[in-house]
Motif scaffolding. Structure first.
Motif, PDB file in Angstrom:
ATOM      1  N   LEU A  68      28.236  26.011  29.461  1.00  0.00           N
ATOM      2  CA  LEU A  68      28.646  25.147  28.357  1.00  0.00           C
ATOM      3  C   LEU A  68      30.162  25.014  28.278  1.00  0.00           C
ATOM      4  CD1 LEU A  68      26.174  26.233  25.525  1.00  0.00           C
ATOM      5  CD2 LEU A  68      26.108  24.186  26.927  1.00  0.00           C
ATOM      6  N   LEU A  69      30.884  25.928  28.905  1.00  0.00           N
ATOM      7  CA  LEU A  69      32.343  25.843  28.915  1.00  0.00           C
ATOM      8  C   LEU A  69      32.851  24.763  29.867  1.00  0.00           C
ATOM      9  CD1 LEU A  69      33.370  29.619  28.845  1.00  0.00           C
ATOM     10  CD2 LEU A  69      33.321  28.009  26.952  1.00  0.00           C
ATOM     11  N   LYS A  70      31.959  24.189  30.682  1.00  0.00           N
ATOM     12  CA  LYS A  70      32.369  23.108  31.582  1.00  0.00           C
ATOM     13  C   LYS A  70      32.514  21.785  30.841  1.00  0.00           C
ATOM     14  CE  LYS A  70      30.798  22.699  35.736  1.00  0.00           C
ATOM     15  NZ  LYS A  70      29.925  22.526  36.904  1.00  0.00           N
ATOM     16  N   ALA A 100      39.805  24.331   5.572  1.00  0.00           N
ATOM     17  CA  ALA A 100      40.128  22.910   5.672  1.00  0.00           C
ATOM     18  C   ALA A 100      39.039  22.129   6.402  1.00  0.00           C
ATOM     19  CB  ALA A 100      41.459  22.733   6.396  1.00  0.00           C
ATOM     20  N   ASP A 101      37.924  22.777   6.706  1.00  0.00           N
ATOM     21  CA  ASP A 101      36.815  22.148   7.437  1.00  0.00           C
ATOM     22  C   ASP A 101      37.262  21.617   8.796  1.00  0.00           C
ATOM     23  OD1 ASP A 101      34.946  22.575   5.322  1.00  0.00           O
ATOM     24  OD2 ASP A 101      35.773  20.840   4.269  1.00  0.00           O
ATOM     25  N   LYS A 102      38.150  22.363   9.447  1.00  0.00           N
ATOM     26  CA  LYS A 102      38.636  21.966  10.758  1.00  0.00           C
ATOM     27  C   LYS A 102      38.269  22.983  11.840  1.00  0.00           C
ATOM     28  CE  LYS A 102      42.538  19.246   9.038  1.00  0.00           C
ATOM     29  NZ  LYS A 102      44.009  19.039   9.072  1.00  0.00           N
ATOM     30  N   TYR A 103      37.371  23.902  11.481  1.00  0.00           N
ATOM     31  CA  TYR A 103      36.869  24.878  12.436  1.00  0.00           C
ATOM     32  C   TYR A 103      35.452  24.472  12.790  1.00  0.00           C
ATOM     33  CZ  TYR A 103      37.087  29.538  14.589  1.00  0.00           C
ATOM     34  OH  TYR A 103      37.145  30.582  15.484  1.00  0.00           O
ATOM     35  N   PHE A 104      34.973  24.861  13.963  1.00  0.00           N
ATOM     36  CA  PHE A 104      33.683  24.377  14.430  1.00  0.00           C
ATOM     37  C   PHE A 104      32.718  25.532  14.711  1.00  0.00           C
ATOM     38  CE2 PHE A 104      37.047  21.472  15.627  1.00  0.00           C
ATOM     39  CZ  PHE A 104      36.567  20.257  15.157  1.00  0.00           C
ATOM     40  N   LYS A 105      31.493  25.347  14.267  1.00  0.00           N
ATOM     41  CA  LYS A 105      30.461  26.347  14.508  1.00  0.00           C
ATOM     42  C   LYS A 105      30.000  26.274  15.952  1.00  0.00           C
ATOM     43  CE  LYS A 105      27.229  26.990  11.525  1.00  0.00           C
ATOM     44  NZ  LYS A 105      26.077  26.773  10.621  1.00  0.00           N
ATOM     45  N   ILE A 106      29.615  27.426  16.487  1.00  0.00           N
ATOM     46  CA  ILE A 106      29.042  27.492  17.820  1.00  0.00           C
ATOM     47  C   ILE A 106      27.707  28.219  17.729  1.00  0.00           C
ATOM     48  CG2 ILE A 106      31.226  27.393  19.073  1.00  0.00           C
ATOM     49  CD1 ILE A 106      31.142  30.451  19.275  1.00  0.00           C
ATOM     50  N   PRO A 107      26.807  27.999  18.684  1.00  0.00           N
ATOM     51  CA  PRO A 107      25.520  28.713  18.662  1.00  0.00           C
ATOM     52  C   PRO A 107      25.736  30.221  18.682  1.00  0.00           C
ATOM     53  CG  PRO A 107      25.480  26.924  20.244  1.00  0.00           C
ATOM     54  CD  PRO A 107      26.913  27.063  19.809  1.00  0.00           C
ATOM     55  N   LYS A 108      24.855  30.954  18.040  1.00  0.00           N
ATOM     56  CA  LYS A 108      25.012  32.407  17.942  1.00  0.00           C
ATOM     57  C   LYS A 108      25.052  33.078  19.307  1.00  0.00           C
ATOM     58  CE  LYS A 108      20.021  32.913  17.128  1.00  0.00           C
ATOM     59  NZ  LYS A 108      18.987  33.378  16.154  1.00  0.00           N
ATOM     60  N   GLN A 109      24.400  32.448  20.301  1.00  0.00           N
ATOM     61  CA  GLN A 109      24.408  33.031  21.638  1.00  0.00           C
ATOM     62  C   GLN A 109      25.776  32.956  22.298  1.00  0.00           C
ATOM     63  OE1 GLN A 109      22.272  30.741  20.540  1.00  0.00           O
ATOM     64  NE2 GLN A 109      20.162  31.282  21.028  1.00  0.00           N
ATOM     65  N   MET A 110      26.672  32.121  21.743  1.00  0.00           N
ATOM     66  CA  MET A 110      27.996  31.956  22.319  1.00  0.00           C
ATOM     67  C   MET A 110      29.046  32.844  21.657  1.00  0.00           C
ATOM     68  SD  MET A 110      27.610  29.612  24.654  1.00  0.00           S
ATOM     69  CE  MET A 110      29.279  29.079  25.006  1.00  0.00           C
ATOM     70  N   LYS A 123      37.257  24.146  22.757  1.00  0.00           N
ATOM     71  CA  LYS A 123      35.960  24.471  23.357  1.00  0.00           C
ATOM     72  C   LYS A 123      34.883  24.585  22.287  1.00  0.00           C
ATOM     73  CE  LYS A 123      35.528  24.198  26.730  1.00  0.00           C
ATOM     74  NZ  LYS A 123      35.464  22.904  27.443  1.00  0.00           N
ATOM     75  N   ARG A 124      35.230  25.116  21.135  1.00  0.00           N
ATOM     76  CA  ARG A 124      34.267  25.175  20.024  1.00  0.00           C
ATOM     77  C   ARG A 124      33.851  23.752  19.629  1.00  0.00           C
ATOM     78  NH1 ARG A 124      34.222  30.372  17.221  1.00  0.00           N
ATOM     79  NH2 ARG A 124      33.033  29.316  15.593  1.00  0.00           N
ATOM     80  N   LYS A 125      34.830  22.866  19.554  1.00  0.00           N
ATOM     81  CA  LYS A 125      34.550  21.479  19.188  1.00  0.00           C
ATOM     82  C   LYS A 125      33.666  20.812  20.239  1.00  0.00           C
ATOM     83  CE  LYS A 125      36.799  17.084  18.067  1.00  0.00           C
ATOM     84  NZ  LYS A 125      38.096  16.386  17.917  1.00  0.00           N
ATOM     85  N   ASP A 126      33.970  21.043  21.514  1.00  0.00           N
ATOM     86  CA  ASP A 126      33.183  20.442  22.599  1.00  0.00           C
ATOM     87  C   ASP A 126      31.734  20.917  22.550  1.00  0.00           C
ATOM     88  OD1 ASP A 126      35.440  19.168  23.503  1.00  0.00           O
ATOM     89  OD2 ASP A 126      35.906  20.677  25.034  1.00  0.00           O
ATOM     90  N   ILE A 127      31.556  22.225  22.373  1.00  0.00           N
ATOM     91  CA  ILE A 127      30.202  22.790  22.345  1.00  0.00           C
ATOM     92  C   ILE A 127      29.458  22.330  21.096  1.00  0.00           C
ATOM     93  CG2 ILE A 127      28.901  24.950  22.132  1.00  0.00           C
ATOM     94  CD1 ILE A 127      31.080  26.239  23.894  1.00  0.00           C
ATOM     95  N   ASN A 128      30.172  22.280  19.975  1.00  0.00           N
ATOM     96  CA  ASN A 128      29.564  21.844  18.719  1.00  0.00           C
ATOM     97  C   ASN A 128      29.057  20.414  18.811  1.00  0.00           C
ATOM     98  OD1 ASN A 128      30.072  20.404  15.855  1.00  0.00           O
ATOM     99  ND2 ASN A 128      29.486  22.536  15.514  1.00  0.00           N
ATOM    100  N   SER A 129      29.714  19.600  19.635  1.00  0.00           N
ATOM    101  CA  SER A 129      29.367  18.184  19.721  1.00  0.00           C
ATOM    102  C   SER A 129      28.189  17.897  20.649  1.00  0.00           C
ATOM    103  CB  SER A 129      30.586  17.380  20.192  1.00  0.00           C
ATOM    104  OG  SER A 129      30.935  17.737  21.523  1.00  0.00           O
ATOM    105  N   ILE A 130      27.732  18.922  21.367  1.00  0.00           N
ATOM    106  CA  ILE A 130      26.613  18.702  22.284  1.00  0.00           C
ATOM    107  C   ILE A 130      25.336  18.388  21.495  1.00  0.00           C
ATOM    108  CG2 ILE A 130      25.127  19.765  24.027  1.00  0.00           C
ATOM    109  CD1 ILE A 130      27.489  21.416  24.910  1.00  0.00           C
ATOM    110  N   THR A 131      24.720  17.286  21.808  1.00  0.00           N
ATOM    111  CA  THR A 131      23.498  16.868  21.109  1.00  0.00           C
ATOM    112  C   THR A 131      22.339  17.797  21.463  1.00  0.00           C
ATOM    113  OG1 THR A 131      24.252  14.583  21.262  1.00  0.00           O
ATOM    114  CG2 THR A 131      21.942  14.934  20.704  1.00  0.00           C
ATOM    115  N   PHE A 132      21.556  18.161  20.435  1.00  0.00           N
ATOM    116  CA  PHE A 132      20.391  19.034  20.608  1.00  0.00           C
ATOM    117  C   PHE A 132      20.777  20.359  21.264  1.00  0.00           C
ATOM    118  CE2 PHE A 132      18.539  14.669  21.205  1.00  0.00           C
ATOM    119  CZ  PHE A 132      18.023  14.579  19.926  1.00  0.00           C
TER     120      PHE A 132
END
Length: 247
Positions: A62-64, A145-155, A218-227
């Motif tokens: 997912l880091l790619k 400021a709602d500018k941080y991004f959640k990532i899946p718990k596995q990450m 990278k958090r933003k990129d991963i957060n944006s992945i659909t499904f």
């Protein structure tokens, strides 16, 4: 003959439930069986380690995501994340050392110690994230400021290891480290060589890296992945071990 077969089954199977180094049957110790079981135990441990590494390699893929972006101007505006007026008097109690990193759990505990009455949804915002996630004071302000991004718990563990590694290299606590240090942390944390090359390729001719900006991207990129949650469940099972908290 029947007795020998029966004896063989009992001799091999029964000790599997025992934990001692030497195994006995009718008072007799069998070093051969003991040695065989040690080999089996080592084999199973190796299989478990390989399974963990396999999961880590899949997770790292997912880091790619979106690594073609030039990192020459990778930075962030600290001024965009200001400390809210209502918590300015207690910010030092929440983050005793403004240059250290803390777990979400630690930050929440610090709020409890000062009996803070949440009037700005600070606590609920923090609780959106896993309590073992490492954050800096800047990350805390980004969350508010709602500018941080959640990532899946596995990450979470992977990001924790990267963050901790970068932070340790940042001896001056400027959020800026040399490319050599950045690469060194990636080499130590990541298992997948292809992922390392993919991440490092855009850093050609870059001398220093703002690692918190890179982690946020990278958090933003991963957060944006659909499904993404379904995608992750299909790829690997959740890690059984948790990362240690920083104190």
């Amino acid at each position: 003959m029947l007795y020998q077969i029966y004896f063989g089954i009992v001799l091999v199977v029964t000790p599997l439930c025992q934990s001692s180094d030497n195994y006995e049957y009718n008072g007799l110790t069998s070093p051969a069986v003991s040695g065989a079981l040690v080999c089996i135990d080592e084999f199973l441990r190796n299989m478990e380690r390989e399974d963990i590494i396999k999961n880590e390699r899949i997770r790292e893929k997912l880091l790619k995501t979106n690594n073609k972006t030039s990192f020459q101007k990778l930075n962030y505006d600290d001024k965009s994340c200001k400390v809210p007026k209502e918590i300015k008097p207690i910010i030092e109690e929440i983050f005793p050392d403004s240059t250290s990193i803390y777990t979400i759990k630690d930050v929440l505990k610090n709020f409890e110690k000062i009996n803070y009455t949440d009037t700005t949804n600070i606590i609920p915002k923090l609780k959106q994230y896993k309590e073992n996630e490492y954050i800096s004071l800047l990350n805390f302000l980004q969350i508010l400021a709602d500018k941080y991004f959640k990532i899946p718990k596995q990450m979470v563990e992977l990001f924790n290891n990267l963050f901790e590694g970068f932070h340790d290299k940042d001896t001056l606590k400027t959020r800026l480290i040399s490319f050599g240090d950045f690469k060194s942390v990636l080499e130590n944390v990541l298992k997948n060589d292809d992922i390392k090359k993919n991440i490092l390729k855009p850093f050609k001719d870059i001398e220093n890296v703002y690692y918190e900006a890179w982690l946020l991207k990278k958090r933003k990129d991963i957060n944006s992945i659909t499904f993404r949650s379904c995608y992750l469940k299909l790829l690997y099972k959740e890690d059984k071990h948790k990362s240690n908290s920083l104190t």
